[in-house]
Motif scaffolding. Structure first.
Motif, PDB file in Angstrom:
ATOM      1  N   GLN A  95      18.536  -8.636  -8.450  1.00 55.70           N
ATOM      2  CA  GLN A  95      17.421  -7.743  -8.779  1.00 55.70           C
ATOM      3  C   GLN A  95      16.670  -7.322  -7.503  1.00 55.70           C
ATOM      4  O   GLN A  95      16.588  -8.092  -6.552  1.00 55.70           O
ATOM      5  N   PRO A  96      16.110  -6.107  -7.507  1.00 53.29           N
ATOM      6  CA  PRO A  96      15.304  -5.690  -6.347  1.00 53.29           C
ATOM      7  C   PRO A  96      14.026  -6.536  -6.241  1.00 53.29           C
ATOM      8  O   PRO A  96      13.525  -7.039  -7.236  1.00 53.29           O
ATOM      9  N   ASN A  97      13.530  -6.668  -5.026  1.00 51.87           N
ATOM     10  CA  ASN A  97      12.311  -7.457  -4.792  1.00 51.87           C
ATOM     11  C   ASN A  97      11.072  -6.602  -5.016  1.00 51.87           C
ATOM     12  O   ASN A  97      10.332  -6.277  -4.099  1.00 51.87           O
ATOM     13  N   ASP A  98      10.845  -6.257  -6.291  1.00 46.82           N
ATOM     14  CA  ASP A  98       9.654  -5.487  -6.650  1.00 46.82           C
ATOM     15  C   ASP A  98       8.795  -6.313  -7.603  1.00 46.82           C
ATOM     16  O   ASP A  98       9.106  -7.473  -7.889  1.00 46.82           O
ATOM     17  N   ASP A  99       7.721  -5.711  -8.086  1.00 48.39           N
ATOM     18  CA  ASP A  99       6.784  -6.441  -8.953  1.00 48.39           C
ATOM     19  C   ASP A  99       7.434  -6.960 -10.235  1.00 48.39           C
ATOM     20  O   ASP A  99       6.995  -7.975 -10.784  1.00 48.39           O
ATOM     21  N   LYS A 121      10.089  -8.473 -10.507  1.00 49.64           N
ATOM     22  CA  LYS A 121      10.761  -9.748 -10.231  1.00 49.64           C
ATOM     23  C   LYS A 121       9.787 -10.931 -10.276  1.00 49.64           C
ATOM     24  O   LYS A 121      10.205 -12.075 -10.464  1.00 49.64           O
ATOM     25  N   ILE A 122       8.505 -10.665 -10.129  1.00 50.98           N
ATOM     26  CA  ILE A 122       7.525 -11.749 -10.004  1.00 50.98           C
ATOM     27  C   ILE A 122       7.510 -12.696 -11.209  1.00 50.98           C
ATOM     28  O   ILE A 122       7.527 -13.920 -11.011  1.00 50.98           O
ATOM     29  N   PRO A 123       7.528 -12.214 -12.465  1.00 53.65           N
ATOM     30  CA  PRO A 123       7.546 -13.173 -13.586  1.00 53.65           C
ATOM     31  C   PRO A 123       8.808 -14.060 -13.590  1.00 53.65           C
ATOM     32  O   PRO A 123       8.730 -15.235 -13.950  1.00 53.65           O
ATOM     33  N   PHE A 124       9.930 -13.498 -13.161  1.00 57.00           N
ATOM     34  CA  PHE A 124      11.165 -14.287 -13.088  1.00 57.00           C
ATOM     35  C   PHE A 124      11.075 -15.325 -11.977  1.00 57.00           C
ATOM     36  O   PHE A 124      11.501 -16.467 -12.147  1.00 57.00           O
ATOM     37  N   SER A 169      -1.945 -12.397  -5.822  1.00 62.35           N
ATOM     38  CA  SER A 169      -2.576 -11.776  -4.652  1.00 62.35           C
ATOM     39  C   SER A 169      -2.374 -10.260  -4.599  1.00 62.35           C
ATOM     40  O   SER A 169      -3.124  -9.567  -3.916  1.00 62.35           O
ATOM     41  N   GLY A 170      -1.345  -9.769  -5.285  1.00 63.69           N
ATOM     42  CA  GLY A 170      -1.069  -8.337  -5.250  1.00 63.69           C
ATOM     43  C   GLY A 170      -0.223  -7.913  -4.059  1.00 63.69           C
ATOM     44  O   GLY A 170       0.167  -6.752  -3.960  1.00 63.69           O
ATOM     45  N   ALA A 171       0.052  -8.845  -3.150  1.00 64.66           N
ATOM     46  CA  ALA A 171       0.910  -8.532  -1.997  1.00 64.66           C
ATOM     47  C   ALA A 171       2.334  -8.284  -2.490  1.00 64.66           C
ATOM     48  O   ALA A 171       2.727  -8.751  -3.569  1.00 64.66           O
ATOM     49  N   SER A 172       3.086  -7.574  -1.692  1.00 63.34           N
ATOM     50  CA  SER A 172       4.482  -7.281  -2.042  1.00 63.34           C
ATOM     51  C   SER A 172       5.373  -8.460  -1.699  1.00 63.34           C
ATOM     52  O   SER A 172       5.089  -9.220  -0.759  1.00 63.34           O
ATOM     53  N   LEU A 173       6.453  -8.579  -2.450  1.00 64.42           N
ATOM     54  CA  LEU A 173       7.475  -9.571  -2.110  1.00 64.42           C
ATOM     55  C   LEU A 173       8.157  -9.141  -0.819  1.00 64.42           C
ATOM     56  O   LEU A 173       8.212  -7.941  -0.517  1.00 64.42           O
ATOM     57  N   PRO A 174       8.701 -10.102  -0.064  1.00 66.27           N
ATOM     58  CA  PRO A 174       9.465  -9.720   1.131  1.00 66.27           C
ATOM     59  C   PRO A 174      10.619  -8.792   0.740  1.00 66.27           C
ATOM     60  O   PRO A 174      11.166  -8.902  -0.357  1.00 66.27           O
ATOM     61  N   ALA A 175      10.986  -7.886   1.640  1.00 66.70           N
ATOM     62  CA  ALA A 175      12.054  -6.924   1.361  1.00 66.70           C
ATOM     63  C   ALA A 175      13.373  -7.637   1.096  1.00 66.70           C
ATOM     64  O   ALA A 175      14.149  -7.232   0.231  1.00 66.70           O
ATOM     65  N   ASP A 176      13.640  -8.715   1.842  1.00 65.34           N
ATOM     66  CA  ASP A 176      14.921  -9.417   1.727  1.00 65.34           C
ATOM     67  C   ASP A 176      14.707 -10.914   1.943  1.00 65.34           C
ATOM     68  O   ASP A 176      14.319 -11.333   3.038  1.00 65.34           O
ATOM     69  N   PHE A 177      14.978 -11.707   0.922  1.00 66.69           N
ATOM     70  CA  PHE A 177      14.817 -13.161   1.051  1.00 66.69           C
ATOM     71  C   PHE A 177      15.818 -13.766   2.042  1.00 66.69           C
ATOM     72  O   PHE A 177      15.591 -14.834   2.582  1.00 66.69           O
ATOM     73  N   TYR A 178      16.934 -13.085   2.265  1.00 68.39           N
ATOM     74  CA  TYR A 178      17.928 -13.604   3.212  1.00 68.39           C
ATOM     75  C   TYR A 178      17.440 -13.568   4.653  1.00 68.39           C
ATOM     76  O   TYR A 178      18.096 -14.094   5.543  1.00 68.39           O
ATOM     77  N   ALA A 179      16.295 -12.951   4.891  1.00 73.06           N
ATOM     78  CA  ALA A 179      15.692 -12.972   6.224  1.00 73.06           C
ATOM     79  C   ALA A 179      15.171 -14.383   6.552  1.00 73.06           C
ATOM     80  O   ALA A 179      14.867 -14.669   7.706  1.00 73.06           O
ATOM     81  N   PHE A 180      15.104 -15.247   5.548  1.00 76.53           N
ATOM     82  CA  PHE A 180      14.564 -16.597   5.726  1.00 76.53           C
ATOM     83  C   PHE A 180      15.695 -17.622   5.705  1.00 76.53           C
ATOM     84  O   PHE A 180      16.560 -17.590   4.829  1.00 76.53           O
ATOM     85  N   ASN A 181      15.668 -18.541   6.669  1.00 77.52           N
ATOM     86  CA  ASN A 181      16.701 -19.581   6.757  1.00 77.52           C
ATOM     87  C   ASN A 181      16.812 -20.391   5.476  1.00 77.52           C
ATOM     88  O   ASN A 181      17.909 -20.751   5.052  1.00 77.52           O
ATOM     89  N   ALA A 182      15.684 -20.679   4.849  1.00 74.47           N
ATOM     90  CA  ALA A 182      15.697 -21.503   3.637  1.00 74.47           C
ATOM     91  C   ALA A 182      16.479 -20.822   2.515  1.00 74.47           C
ATOM     92  O   ALA A 182      17.097 -21.500   1.696  1.00 74.47           O
TER      93      ALA A 182
END
Length: 180
Positions: free
Chosen positions: A39-43, A45-48, A125-138
């Protein structure tokens, strides 16, 4: 009474309950994680993410409680296949399941921290999710552990069926409710 002379034939009902609760939690978190990864990292996705993260936190708590309870409660003698190598693999898989569920939870918490997800997902907070979670090592670690954990689960289930259907030792009764 003295447990060394008369060990139970089944696991304690608390261990049985926690075992099957972990099964449900891990399956639900895995299925939801698999769904979300496409799924795209948009709003939307937040409930999931909220549910996935909650499942992960609850799973971490339950697996730790289960491990502590397993150390303290009486349990049946270790199951055997009659093959020393298979018996050693069985012990390794059981402890690996604990380790990998723990690592899955810890890598998820690490990802949440690296990506700043807590205020977004739980704090509104209303902030956006990161564009790509794969940018993070974890996330890379989290994504590696998931299929490894799935393989361990399949080995565990396969071994249970091997005991039940091939060895016909009624092993599954040990991880269900009934008289010990």
């Amino acid at each position: 009474h003295d447990m060394s002379k008369n060990p139970p034939s089944r696991y304690h009902p608390l261990l049985v309950s926690l075992h099957w609760l972990v099964v449900i939690l891990v399956f639900a978190a895995f299925a939801l994680g698999k769904f979300m990864s496409g799924q795209p990292n948009d709003d939307a996705k937040i409930p999931f993410l909220w549910l996935h993260m909650l499942l992960g936190i609850v799973t971490l708590f339950v697996i730790v409680v289960r491990f502590i309870a397993r150390l303290r409660l009486p349990k049946p003698p270790r199951a055997t296949t009659g093959n020393a190598l298979l018996d050693k693999i069985g012990v390794l898989v059981h402890y690996s399941l604990y380790v990998f569920v723990l690592l899955m939870s810890i890598s998820g918490i690490s990802l949440s921290m690296q990506a700043g997800l807590t205020p977004i997902v739980f704090g509104g907070s209303g902030a956006s999710l990161p564009a790509d979670f794969y940018a993070f090592n974890a996330r890379i670690f989290h994504g590696f552990i998931a299929p490894a954990l799935l393989i361990l689960v399949l080995l565990h289930v396969g071994a249970a069926f091997y005991h039940q259907l091939v060895l016909k030792d009624n092993l599954l009764a040990r991880m269900w409710y009934g008289k010990s």
